[in-house]
Scaffold this active site. Structure first.
Site, short mmCIF file in Angstrom:
data_model
loop_
_atom_site.label_atom_id
_atom_site.label_comp_id
_atom_site.label_asym_id
_atom_site.label_seq_id
_atom_site.Cartn_x
_atom_site.Cartn_y
_atom_site.Cartn_z
N HIS A 64 10.54 -2.85 -0.96
CA HIS A 64 10.86 -3.57 0.28
C HIS A 64 10.71 -5.08 0.12
O HIS A 64 10.49 -5.78 1.10
CB HIS A 64 9.99 -3.04 1.44
CG HIS A 64 10.34 -1.63 1.83
ND1 HIS A 64 9.52 -0.82 2.59
CD2 HIS A 64 11.45 -0.89 1.58
CE1 HIS A 64 10.12 0.36 2.77
NE2 HIS A 64 11.28 0.34 2.17
N CYS B 190 17.47 -18.16 0.08
CA CYS B 190 18.41 -18.68 1.07
C CYS B 190 19.08 -17.51 1.80
O CYS B 190 19.46 -16.52 1.19
CB CYS B 190 19.46 -19.54 0.37
SG CYS B 190 20.72 -20.10 1.53
P1 OAD Z 1 2.79 3.08 7.87
O1 OAD Z 1 2.07 2.12 8.73
O2 OAD Z 1 3.98 3.79 8.43
O3 OAD Z 1 1.77 4.20 7.37
C1 OAD Z 1 0.51 3.84 6.83
C2 OAD Z 1 -0.18 5.10 6.40
O4 OAD Z 1 -1.41 4.74 5.80
C3 OAD Z 1 -0.51 6.05 7.56
O5 OAD Z 1 -0.09 7.37 7.19
C4 OAD Z 1 -2.04 5.99 7.67
O6 OAD Z 1 -2.61 7.23 8.07
C5 OAD Z 1 -2.40 5.66 6.23
N1 OAD Z 1 -3.70 4.96 6.04
C6 OAD Z 1 -4.37 4.17 6.91
N2 OAD Z 1 -5.51 3.74 6.33
C7 OAD Z 1 -5.55 4.25 5.07
C8 OAD Z 1 -6.47 4.17 3.98
N3 OAD Z 1 -7.60 3.46 4.06
N4 OAD Z 1 -6.18 4.86 2.83
C9 OAD Z 1 -5.04 5.59 2.74
N5 OAD Z 1 -4.15 5.70 3.73
C10 OAD Z 1 -4.40 5.05 4.88
O7 OAD Z 1 3.15 2.30 6.50
P2 OAD Z 1 4.24 2.68 5.39
O8 OAD Z 1 4.34 4.14 5.20
O9 OAD Z 1 3.96 1.82 4.22
O10 OAD Z 1 9.06 -1.40 5.88
O11 OAD Z 1 5.56 2.16 6.09
C11 OAD Z 1 6.76 2.19 5.41
C12 OAD Z 1 7.60 0.99 5.77
O12 OAD Z 1 7.71 0.89 7.20
C13 OAD Z 1 6.99 -0.35 5.39
O13 OAD Z 1 7.23 -0.71 4.05
C14 OAD Z 1 7.70 -1.29 6.33
C15 OAD Z 1 7.60 -0.50 7.61
O14 OAD Z 1 8.58 -0.76 8.56
C16 OAD Z 1 9.71 -2.55 6.01
O15 OAD Z 1 9.19 -3.55 6.48
C17 OAD Z 1 11.12 -2.47 5.52
#
Ligand code: OAD
Length: 255
Positions: A121, A129
């Site tokens: 991402h 730019c």
């Molecule tokens: P999310 O915020 O959707 O999910 C975060 C996950 O981390 C959740 O399942 C939590 O339960 C878990 N979590 C929280 N604390 C934790 C810890 N200490 N150890 C392990 N896990 C933990 O984030 P992503 O899955 O990364 O995209 O989201 C995917 C994409 O959605 C991101 O890259 C971003 C967002 O929109 C873009 O910006 C394009």
């Protein structure tokens, strides 16, 4: 932690020839960086992504969008990699081959010592730019403006064509960087073990990566403190925080 699942993981780790570690915002949560979807603290619980993370939002209000990403970049400056980032960096020296694929736009994996990180991402440190894609060279981090959340900051102008510079991240509705996507899917298809750490598994196409590994016969271990998170079936689940689970798991497998 579930001892049976742990024993399975230890055996899989010791046997693995090619491990893919696939990380999401949860891996950086213990460094104090908010996730996106945690109910009360997640960035998308506090803000509408359509106002901040789409090409249309940047066109409508470039100063709001640039200011928000500068706030996140500044926030990152005071954060440190946590034991999960360090454990992953050390794992690279313990298994025959490791590929690290992240959805995160922070640089905490690199700061923990991981190299060749595949950023699906994009990342906060690589603005470009918005028209001609010329990379914008950031000043030293010490020059970052002191930014409060919600501050509006005009984006800098491109040195080549004078158009506004945009954050180097992937927004909703945009394609992922082609090479990163290809490398990530290729390694998922070839690995024998995939560790999915701290991701809700809801954003496509990244969320397909563990599925591809499963379909190709790899073992998949999903590490998350929330039992219901991660939409994957057929995986081994370890419930716990990445900063606790990973050092313990890798320490027991190779210590
Ligand atoms: P999310 O915020 O959707 O999910 C975060 C996950 O981390 C959740 O399942 C939590 O339960 C878990 N979590 C929280 N604390 C934790 C810890 N200490 N150890 C392990 N896990 C933990 O984030 P992503 O899955 O990364 O995209 O989201 C995917 C994409 O959605 C991101 O890259 C971003 C967002 O929109 C873009 O910006 C394009």
């Amino acid at each position: 932690m579930n001892e049976r699942a742990i024993d399975d993981c230890l055996a899989l780790l010791r046997q693995a020839e090619h491990v893919v570690v696939f990380t999401g915002a949860g891996v950086s949560a213990e460094s104090g960086i908010p996730t996106f979807r945690d109910a009360l603290t997640g960035l998308w619980a506090l803000h509408d992504p359509m106002d901040l993370a789409t090409p249309a939002a940047f066109e409508r209000d470039p100063a709001l969008v640039w200011g928000w990403y500068e706030w996140r970049r500044q926030q990152l400056q005071s954060k440190e990699p946590n034991p999960a980032h360090h454990a992953i960096a050390h794992l690279a020296g313990r298994v025959p081959r490791l590929t690290l694929v992240t959805q995160n736009v922070d640089n905490l994996h690199e700061r923990a010592g991981s190299s060749q990180v595949i950023h699906l991402h994009g990342d906060l440190q690589s603005p470009r730019c918005s028209v001609c894609a010329t990379p914008h060279v950031l000043g030293p981090d010490t020059d970052l403006p002191s930014t409060a959340q919600g501050s509006r900051i005009d984006p800098p102008a491109c040195v080549r064509c004078n158009s506004p510079v945009r954050p180097g991240v992937v927004w909703f509705g945009e394609s992922l960087p082609e090479q990163a996507l290809q490398d990530a899917f290729e390694s998922a298809g070839l690995c024998d073990l995939l560790l999915s750490v701290g991701t809700s598994g809801v954003v496509q196409p990244a969320a397909l990566i563990p599925e591809v590994a499963l379909q190709q016969g790899a073992n998949v271990i999903h590490i998350n403190p929330e039992p219901g998170q991660g939409q994957y079936s057929g995986v081994t689940r370890i419930q716990g925080k990445a900063g606790q689970v990973l050092p313990e798991l890798f320490g027991r497998a190779f210590g």
